[in-house]
Motif scaffolding. Sequence first.
Motif, PDB file in Angstrom:
ATOM      1  N   LEU A 161       1.037  -1.175   0.155  1.00  0.00           N
ATOM      2  CA  LEU A 161      -0.083  -0.074  -0.021  1.00  0.00           C
ATOM      3  C   LEU A 161       0.787   1.187  -0.152  1.00  0.00           C
TER       4      LEU A 161
ATOM      5  N   CYS B 223     -11.055   1.899   6.765  1.00  0.00           N
ATOM      6  CA  CYS B 223     -10.325   0.767   7.071  1.00  0.00           C
ATOM      7  C   CYS B 223     -10.815   0.062   8.394  1.00  0.00           C
ATOM      8  N   PRO B 224     -11.111  -1.101   8.249  1.00  0.00           N
ATOM      9  CA  PRO B 224     -11.644  -1.997   9.150  1.00  0.00           C
ATOM     10  C   PRO B 224     -10.653  -2.597  10.270  1.00  0.00           C
ATOM     11  N   ALA B 225      -9.237  -2.516   9.650  1.00  0.00           N
ATOM     12  CA  ALA B 225      -8.077  -2.852  10.490  1.00  0.00           C
ATOM     13  C   ALA B 225      -7.153  -1.794  10.907  1.00  0.00           C
TER      14      ALA B 225
ATOM     15  N   VAL C  69      -5.425   0.502   9.540  1.00  0.00           N
ATOM     16  CA  VAL C  69      -4.192   0.559   9.025  1.00  0.00           C
ATOM     17  C   VAL C  69      -3.451   1.904   8.776  1.00  0.00           C
ATOM     18  N   TYR C  70      -4.570   2.947   8.854  1.00  0.00           N
ATOM     19  CA  TYR C  70      -3.844   4.018   8.429  1.00  0.00           C
ATOM     20  C   TYR C  70      -4.053   5.063   9.707  1.00  0.00           C
TER      21      TYR C  70
ATOM     22  N   CYS D 100      -3.203  -5.128   7.089  1.00  0.00           N
ATOM     23  CA  CYS D 100      -4.045  -5.176   6.118  1.00  0.00           C
ATOM     24  C   CYS D 100      -4.958  -6.559   5.603  1.00  0.00           C
ATOM     25  N   LEU D 101      -6.116  -6.531   5.715  1.00  0.00           N
ATOM     26  CA  LEU D 101      -7.211  -7.636   5.345  1.00  0.00           C
ATOM     27  C   LEU D 101      -7.323  -7.633   3.868  1.00  0.00           C
ATOM     28  N   GLU D 102      -6.695  -6.755   3.163  1.00  0.00           N
ATOM     29  CA  GLU D 102      -6.847  -6.793   1.641  1.00  0.00           C
ATOM     30  C   GLU D 102      -8.536  -6.840   1.174  1.00  0.00           C
ATOM     31  N   CYS D 103      -9.077  -6.001   1.862  1.00  0.00           N
ATOM     32  CA  CYS D 103     -10.571  -5.789   1.566  1.00  0.00           C
ATOM     33  C   CYS D 103     -10.655  -4.802   0.228  1.00  0.00           C
ATOM     34  N   GLY D 104      -9.886  -3.883   0.068  1.00  0.00           N
ATOM     35  CA  GLY D 104      -9.932  -2.932  -0.955  1.00  0.00           C
ATOM     36  C   GLY D 104     -10.474  -1.736  -0.859  1.00  0.00           C
ATOM     37  N   ALA D 105     -11.018  -1.550   0.396  1.00  0.00           N
ATOM     38  CA  ALA D 105     -12.023  -0.348   0.590  1.00  0.00           C
ATOM     39  C   ALA D 105     -11.228   0.975   0.617  1.00  0.00           C
ATOM     40  N   CYS D 106      -9.984   1.047   0.999  1.00  0.00           N
ATOM     41  CA  CYS D 106      -9.152   2.291   0.947  1.00  0.00           C
ATOM     42  C   CYS D 106      -8.976   2.559  -0.584  1.00  0.00           C
TER      43      CYS D 106
ATOM     44  N   TRP E  53      -2.211   0.480  -4.674  1.00  0.00           N
ATOM     45  CA  TRP E  53      -2.788  -0.681  -3.880  1.00  0.00           C
ATOM     46  C   TRP E  53      -2.507  -1.769  -4.838  1.00  0.00           C
TER      47      TRP E  53
END
Length: 94
Positions: A23, A42-44, A46-47, A63-69, A80
Motif C-alpha cells: 500500500l 479501513c476495518p483494520a 491500517v492508516y 491489512c485484510l486486503e478488502c480494497g476499501a481504501c 494498491w
Amino acid sequence: MDIENLDEKLSTVKTNPDTQSHLIPDEDSCIRCEEKSCIYVCPASVYKWNTEEKKLIVSYENCLECGACRIACDKQMLVWKYPNASFGITYKQG
Ligand code: SF4
Ligand code: SF4
C-alpha cells in the motif's frame, strides 16, 4: 457489525507480512487531502495520520486486503496491490 463482532472476526485471521508495503500512498497528495477517507474506512486501522510529521502512517502488515481504501481514496493517490505470493492474510483453522 458492532465492534465486539468485528474483533471476533479479526481474531480469525492472521497475517504473514511482506518486508515491503503493498500500500503506497502519494505523500504529497496525502498532505493536501482533507478527507483522509482511508483512515475512516479501513476495518483494520491500517492508516493513521501523524500530525507532527504530516505523514500517513501505513501499518500494512495488518491489512485484510478488502480494497476499501482503494475505493475511498477518491483522488486515486494510493497505489494498491495484493501482497507478493505467500504473503498477506491467511485464515486460522477451526
Ligand atoms: S484518502 Fe488517499 S490521498 Fe487521502 S490521505 Fe488517504 S491515501 Fe492519501
Ligand atoms: S485493503 Fe482494507 S484492510 Fe487493507 S488497508 Fe485498505 S481498507 Fe484497510
